[in-house]
Design an enzyme around this catalytic site. Structure first.
Site, PDB file in Angstrom:
ATOM      1  N   ARG A 257       0.821  -1.168   0.046  1.00 20.60           N
ATOM      2  CA  ARG A 257      -0.039  -0.192   0.055  1.00 20.60           C
ATOM      3  C   ARG A 257       0.753   1.242   0.037  1.00 20.60           C
ATOM      4  NH1 ARG A 257      -4.819  -2.249   3.849  1.00 20.60           N
ATOM      5  NH2 ARG A 257      -6.192  -2.809   2.152  1.00 20.60           N
TER       6      ARG A 257
ATOM      7  N   LYS B  41     -18.856 -16.970   1.764  1.00 16.92           N
ATOM      8  CA  LYS B  41     -20.167 -16.545   1.695  1.00 16.92           C
ATOM      9  C   LYS B  41     -20.807 -15.829   0.629  1.00 16.92           C
ATOM     10  CE  LYS B  41     -19.332 -14.792   5.895  1.00 16.92           C
ATOM     11  NZ  LYS B  41     -19.687 -13.999   6.878  1.00 16.92           N
TER      12      LYS B  41
ATOM     13  N   GLY C 249      -8.125  -9.117  -0.669  1.00 10.12           N
ATOM     14  CA  GLY C 249      -6.705  -9.514  -0.308  1.00 10.12           C
ATOM     15  C   GLY C 249      -6.474 -10.844  -0.503  1.00 10.12           C
TER      16      GLY C 249
ATOM     17  N   GLY D 283     -13.110  -4.205  -0.146  1.00  4.81           N
ATOM     18  CA  GLY D 283     -14.465  -3.721   0.107  1.00  4.81           C
ATOM     19  C   GLY D 283     -15.115  -2.541  -0.895  1.00  4.81           C
TER      20      GLY D 283
HETATM   21  P1  AMP Z   1     -14.421 -14.324   1.683  1.00  6.00           P
HETATM   22  O1  AMP Z   1     -13.745 -13.277   2.771  1.00  6.00           O
HETATM   23  O2  AMP Z   1     -15.677 -14.394   1.716  1.00  6.00           O
HETATM   24  O3  AMP Z   1     -13.965 -13.560   0.258  1.00  6.00           O
HETATM   25  O4  AMP Z   1     -13.917 -15.622   1.757  1.00  6.00           O
HETATM   26  C1  AMP Z   1     -12.301 -15.773   1.917  1.00  6.00           C
HETATM   27  C2  AMP Z   1     -12.249 -17.243   2.576  1.00  6.00           C
HETATM   28  O5  AMP Z   1     -12.890 -18.181   1.786  1.00  6.00           O
HETATM   29  C3  AMP Z   1     -10.843 -17.580   2.353  1.00  6.00           C
HETATM   30  O6  AMP Z   1     -10.164 -17.612   3.583  1.00  6.00           O
HETATM   31  C4  AMP Z   1     -11.019 -19.084   2.002  1.00  6.00           C
HETATM   32  O7  AMP Z   1     -10.317 -20.097   2.615  1.00  6.00           O
HETATM   33  C5  AMP Z   1     -12.559 -19.493   2.159  1.00  6.00           C
HETATM   34  N1  AMP Z   1     -13.134 -20.591   1.374  1.00  6.00           N
HETATM   35  C6  AMP Z   1     -12.797 -20.594  -0.024  1.00  6.00           C
HETATM   36  N2  AMP Z   1     -13.559 -21.622  -0.467  1.00  6.00           N
HETATM   37  C7  AMP Z   1     -14.172 -22.348   0.440  1.00  6.00           C
HETATM   38  C8  AMP Z   1     -14.896 -23.567   0.600  1.00  6.00           C
HETATM   39  N3  AMP Z   1     -15.101 -24.303  -0.391  1.00  6.00           N
HETATM   40  N4  AMP Z   1     -14.931 -23.895   1.996  1.00  6.00           N
HETATM   41  C9  AMP Z   1     -14.808 -23.131   2.814  1.00  6.00           C
HETATM   42  N5  AMP Z   1     -13.873 -21.771   2.950  1.00  6.00           N
HETATM   43  C10 AMP Z   1     -13.690 -21.528   1.718  1.00  6.00           C
END
Ligand code: AMP
Length: 396
Positions: free
Chosen positions: A36, A201, A353, A376
């Protein structure tokens, strides 16, 4: 009114506040990733060469207001030292961001010199967007430049309020680059336009999915979020991640014509017995995940299908890992997709990230058109939401 660019303004001999995003990770007083800081250098070098008196404002972490421990660990002082090393010139630091000491430090700046203020979030007034606080920050300078894309989605005193009290406000070079690439995907993407979404999610990305499905030619969905959609389609997902409270939303989305026409979900999986780096794993050459297993990465068939779309794309936007890339056994899908994006001729824009880390892990960062500095902020931009830190520069 159009936003002023840095090159539109005369800065020689003027006191210029630059709101930067130096929210870097610091462990035991050491900065562990300077990306950054490096990203802000073009704006700083431009201002140095044009003899401005440069005052830098940033936030760092999420300090508890009044905490003596946070004042120590989240001080911006190590950043002044790192900046000094990068620029090969003295960068002064002051222990506050408003008040007499700060005014004195600003008064003693020569043309082309830099002063870094203390963490602006040591004041609750910053995130409260307090007008009096914004006015005090504004009183330090003649010109305001916002180069902090990472906080552009927040209406804070140093990103939004301050613009009410300084007549000349402009977009920094980094911010201009972010706006250029992200606007292009919203307004005039070269087609085929492929978006790739992953991460844990769907709840964080529903608005984005709704906004993208009408615009993209293909939306490739992987990661944990894919399983809520598969479950909504009555596919067995074993113990994979599912947001039961979002199943209704997923059921409604999958019925939309735009969704069926553009979305590609995983057709096979790499599964694990538990969420653990050392867990037993296997490839499941089927859309269903067997009982007792959880989907932790996209399988080879899905990688091939995603790669085919990426190879013919002219614009690719990617946000969110396609598996648990932090565990070696489940990193392949994310890394392969990173490599495919790098190998394609498309304009590629990466945000968040995890994707930035995956791109670095794959060793292909230099072949990506634009790596966004704001996870974000880039999500909200792509959702089509106006970002207060940017609109404040336009609405003057
Ligand atoms: P987000 O902050 O929602 O973008 O989520 C990122 C996180 O999603 C990372 O730490 C990944 O390890 C997790 N992730 C990706 N694919 C999966 C999966 N199939 N099951 C559980 N966690 C996951």
């Amino acid at each position: 009114m159009a936003k002023l660019e840095l090159s539109d303004i005369d800065v020689a001999g003027k006191r210029v506040i630059v709101r930067v995003d130096f929210n870097v990770p610091i462990q035991e007083g050491k900065i562990t990733d300077e990306t950054r800081i490096t990203a802000a250098l073009p704006t700083l070098l431009d201002l140095i060469h044009r003899n401005a008196k440069i005052i830098l404002i940033t936030h760092l972490g999420r300090p508890t207001v009044g905490s003596a421990a946070d004042r120590e660990t989240l001080s911006t002082e190590p950043i002044a030292i790192a900046l000094n090393r990068k620029l090969g010139r003295r960068v002064a630091h002051v222990n506050d961001c408003i008040g007499e000491d700060v005014h004195n430090a600003v008064e003693s700046l020569e043309n082309g010199e830099i002063l870094l203020l203390e963490n602006v979030r040591f004041y609750a007034e910053e995130t409260d967007n307090d007008p009096e606080f914004a006015k005090q920050l504004a009183s330090l300078a003649d010109v305001y430049v916002n180069d902090a894309f990472g906080t552009a989605h927040r209406a804070h005193a140093s990103t939004e309020g301050i613009t009410q009290y300084i007549t000349t406000c402009a977009v920094g070079l980094l911010m201009a680059r972010e706006i250029h690439y992200l606007s292009m995907t919203l307004e005039s993407p070269e087609r085929p336009y492929v978006a790739i979404l992953g991460g844990a999610k769907i709840s964080d990305k529903i608005t984005l999915i709704e906004n993208l499905i009408g615009k993209v030619d293909s939306l490739l969905i992987g990661g944990g979020m894919a399983y809520t959609f598969l479950s909504a389609m009555d596919v067995s997902i074993g113990n994979s991640l599912v947001e039961t409270e979002k199943l209704d939303v997923a059921v409604n989305l999958i019925k939309k014509k735009d969704f069926t026409e553009s979305v590609l979900l995983p057709a096979d999986h790499i599964v694990g017995e538990s969420f653990d780096p050392e867990t037993e794993s296997q490839v499941i050459d089927n859309v269903s995940v067997p009982n007792g297993w959880q989907g932790l990465d996209i399988g080879p068939k899905t990688v091939a299908a995603f790669s085919e779309r990426i190879a013919s794309a002219k614009t690719v936007v990617w946000n969110g890992p396609l598996g648990v890339y932090e565990f070696e056994k489940f990193a392949k899908g994310t890394i392969e997709v990173a490599k495919q994006i790098a190998a394609s001729d498309a304009v590629s824009i990466i945000g968040g990230g995890d994707c930035v880390a995956a791109i670095q892990q794959a060793g292909v960062a230099d072949r990506i058109t634009h790596i966004s500095t704001g996870g974000g902020a880039s999500l909200e931009f792509l959702e089509g939401k106006p970002l207060p830190g940017i609109t404040a520069l336009t609405d003057k």
